[in-house]
Design a protein around this motif. Structure first.
Motif, PDB file in Angstrom:
ATOM      1  N   ASP A  10       0.853  -1.179   0.000  1.00  0.00           N
ATOM      2  CA  ASP A  10       0.000   0.000   0.000  1.00  0.00           C
ATOM      3  C   ASP A  10       0.902   1.247   0.000  1.00  0.00           C
ATOM      4  N   ASP A  12      -0.485   4.986   0.922  1.00  0.00           N
ATOM      5  CA  ASP A  12      -0.860   5.907   1.999  1.00  0.00           C
ATOM      6  C   ASP A  12      -0.960   5.167   3.331  1.00  0.00           C
ATOM      7  N   GLY A  13      -0.234   5.662   4.314  1.00  0.00           N
ATOM      8  CA  GLY A  13      -0.196   5.021   5.626  1.00  0.00           C
ATOM      9  C   GLY A  13       0.880   3.955   5.748  1.00  0.00           C
ATOM     10  N   ASP A 118      -0.419  -3.024   4.865  1.00  0.00           N
ATOM     11  CA  ASP A 118      -1.518  -2.066   4.712  1.00  0.00           C
ATOM     12  C   ASP A 118      -1.868  -1.516   6.090  1.00  0.00           C
ATOM     13  N   ASP A 119      -2.458  -0.315   6.081  1.00  0.00           N
ATOM     14  CA  ASP A 119      -2.854   0.317   7.345  1.00  0.00           C
ATOM     15  C   ASP A 119      -4.358   0.268   7.562  1.00  0.00           C
TER      16      ASP A 119
HETATM   17 MG   LIG Z   1      -3.497   2.935   3.200  1.00  0.00          MG
END
Ligand SMILES: [Mg+2]
Length: 168
Positions: A10, A12-13, A118-119
């Protein structure tokens, strides 16, 4: 023959945390489809992920709403080559609470073991994947969006792949 594991990534994050948690992160801006995006990126992430992929004989793949833009805007800034992209957008409605990306991932993996950085994943995603035909062994690596990817996450995946997927 063992099928080559996947390392799903992923943006973002994970590569782009919500806070500047370390001085290694550099600020960037980019424009995608007319929108201005501010990024915090650590150029060490690419080499670390490539080492992990090499050591575990795994393949890095984008699993992000950035989709192909990740190859243009993110990869060169963190030291990654162009990677395959899982098409994750276009199906936002969830029936059982799983993330919309999770359905795209389930359809993509085709029995290959995978670790997913992943977040935004939780129990509903785990349950969805467990129940999905064609999904084999997997590890969901829960990254804290405030801090992003760190050495502990990479070690967790290295250990898991070495143990469960037969990598040496
Ligand atoms: Mg993310």
């Amino acid at each position: 023959m063992r099928s080559k594991p996947l390392l799903l990534l992923d943006v973002d994050g994970v590569l782009n945390p919500s806070r500047r948690s370390s001085l290694r992160y550099r600020r960037h801006t980019c424009v995608v489809d007319g929108g201005l995006y501010k990024l915090l990126l650590d150029k060490r992430h690419g080499p670390l992920l490539l080492s992990l992929a090499r050591e575990t004989d795994a393949e890095l793949v984008w699993a992000t709403t950035w989709e192909e833009h990740a190859n243009v805007e993110i990869a060169p800034r963190v030291g990654l080559p162009r990677l395959p992209v899982i098409q994750v957008t276009g199906d936002p409605v969830s029936s059982a609470g799983e993330h919309f990306k999770t359905r795209a991932v389930a359809d993509y993996v085709n029995g290959r073991p995978f670790a997913w950085f992943d977040d935004g994943l939780g129990a509903a995603d785990h349950d969805y994947l467990r129940a999905h035909e064609g999904v084999g062994d997997f590890l969901l690596v829960d990254v804290d969006a405030r801090h992003g990817l760190d050495a502990g996450h990479l070690a967790q995946v290295r250990e898991w792949l070495t143990r469960t997927a037969g990598a040496s």
